[in-house]
Scaffold this motif. Sequence first.
Motif, mmCIF file in Angstrom:
data_model
loop_
_atom_site.group_PDB
_atom_site.id
_atom_site.type_symbol
_atom_site.label_atom_id
_atom_site.label_comp_id
_atom_site.label_asym_id
_atom_site.label_seq_id
_atom_site.Cartn_x
_atom_site.Cartn_y
_atom_site.Cartn_z
ATOM 1 N N MET A 235 0.711 -1.090 0.009
ATOM 2 C CA MET A 235 -0.115 -0.089 -0.112
ATOM 3 C C MET A 235 0.896 1.247 0.142
ATOM 4 S SD MET A 235 -2.985 1.128 2.425
ATOM 5 C CE MET A 235 -4.178 -0.251 2.370
ATOM 6 N N GLY A 236 0.631 2.192 -0.951
ATOM 7 C CA GLY A 236 1.336 3.258 -0.952
ATOM 8 C C GLY A 236 1.007 4.457 0.150
ATOM 9 N N LEU A 237 1.767 5.628 -0.091
ATOM 10 C CA LEU A 237 1.262 6.610 0.912
ATOM 11 C C LEU A 237 0.116 7.274 0.722
ATOM 12 C CD1 LEU A 237 2.320 8.546 3.194
ATOM 13 C CD2 LEU A 237 3.122 10.087 1.236
ATOM 14 N N THR A 238 -0.401 7.453 -0.369
ATOM 15 C CA THR A 238 -1.687 8.131 -0.523
ATOM 16 C C THR A 238 -2.887 7.125 -0.176
ATOM 17 O OG1 THR A 238 -1.005 9.280 -2.592
ATOM 18 C CG2 THR A 238 -3.405 8.908 -2.153
ATOM 19 N N GLN A 239 -2.531 5.807 -0.405
ATOM 20 C CA GLN A 239 -3.677 4.621 -0.307
ATOM 21 C C GLN A 239 -3.786 4.668 1.259
ATOM 22 O OE1 GLN A 239 -1.428 4.368 -2.473
ATOM 23 N NE2 GLN A 239 -2.371 4.128 -4.471
ATOM 24 N N LEU A 240 -2.573 4.655 2.058
ATOM 25 C CA LEU A 240 -2.630 4.624 3.463
ATOM 26 C C LEU A 240 -3.302 5.569 4.036
ATOM 27 C CD1 LEU A 240 -1.848 2.572 5.940
ATOM 28 C CD2 LEU A 240 0.354 3.644 6.091
ATOM 29 N N GLN A 241 -2.997 6.939 3.647
ATOM 30 C CA GLN A 241 -3.489 7.901 4.246
ATOM 31 C C GLN A 241 -5.032 7.764 3.995
ATOM 32 O OE1 GLN A 241 -0.038 11.325 3.829
ATOM 33 N NE2 GLN A 241 -1.392 11.011 2.306
ATOM 34 N N SER A 242 -5.663 7.271 2.754
ATOM 35 C CA SER A 242 -7.082 7.212 2.571
ATOM 36 C C SER A 242 -7.687 6.104 3.652
ATOM 37 C CB SER A 242 -7.276 6.743 1.255
ATOM 38 O OG SER A 242 -8.804 6.764 1.059
ATOM 39 N N PHE A 243 -6.997 5.224 3.846
ATOM 40 C CA PHE A 243 -7.455 4.141 4.595
ATOM 41 C C PHE A 243 -7.583 4.476 6.228
ATOM 42 C CE2 PHE A 243 -6.158 0.705 7.691
ATOM 43 C CZ PHE A 243 -7.245 -0.149 7.609
#
Length: 311
Positions: A1-9
């Motif tokens: 999971m990339g930075l953007t995806q983790l932040q969204s999660f």
Amino acid sequence: MGLTQLQSFIATKFDRRHALLTSSGSFALIAALNASQAPKGSSVIMPASCCPIVLFAIQMAGYNVILADVSLCSLSMEVNNIEAVFNDSVSVIVAIHGYGHYCKIDEIASFAKQHNVTLIEDACLAYGSTYKGKPLGSFGDLSILSFGYDKPIDNQYGGAILTNSECLFECAKGFLNDNKMAQFSGSKQLEILNDRFLNLNKQMQVRKKNVDYLQKHIINSLFVKASFDADVTYWRYPLLIKNRAHFLAKAKQNGITFTKHYKSLGELQTNGHYPNASLIDEQIINLFVRPETPQEQLTNMVMFINDYQDK
């Protein structure tokens, strides 16, 4: 999971529109203060009983600190404590869930809105728990998390800013873009943090089980037990004991470890008077309840406390 995806999660987990990862909880607070666009040199109210790093971060961000006393029930700053020190210089309130016990953050949010000041909710010791059915970390104009040592997620690195405001999000993002030291970095760190977020609910259940055990089995009347209900999951379980030095000396002789956080920040002021923070400073002991704490350690702490006599 990339930075953007983790932040969204993370944003979704806290019922937020936006989340930004930072290099630490301190930088999350500094970034949140800058995002608030409060005038530099204005005042920020914070509790007199908490980690001193909060005070230093506020000062580093360019603001004056106003300390408020705390409640002996929640070990947190409540609205009446804020009202006692509030003045026209105040632009921000930093509300901290002390020792993992929630403050009445909804009441503080109403007070902040009424007085047109920004509320930053510091959930660094409490995230993973709820208050009135909502995640802690979902109440402030901005909320902050930490993933440092002994936090609910102990990653030894990282923090986060949470908000529903597009404007505050863009301001915080701009600050992080301009300050490399504040930025979260490292693909390995992302992977570890992602795994630990996926495991957070399970870890909090273990922590809560440990707290429940201490709450049920500590019966020595020399100790004042912590306030407790179904919404509380402590960072470290707090007890108050008079003549703490004698108790800690006896514990050390028996090879049992307790901590004593936090000292009253009023000691850093010439004319500060915060009686509850001072009492906590003088009497508190903390018991480890993190998921890694073995049952044998919990049992030994309970037995030592229940057998203790102040003689």
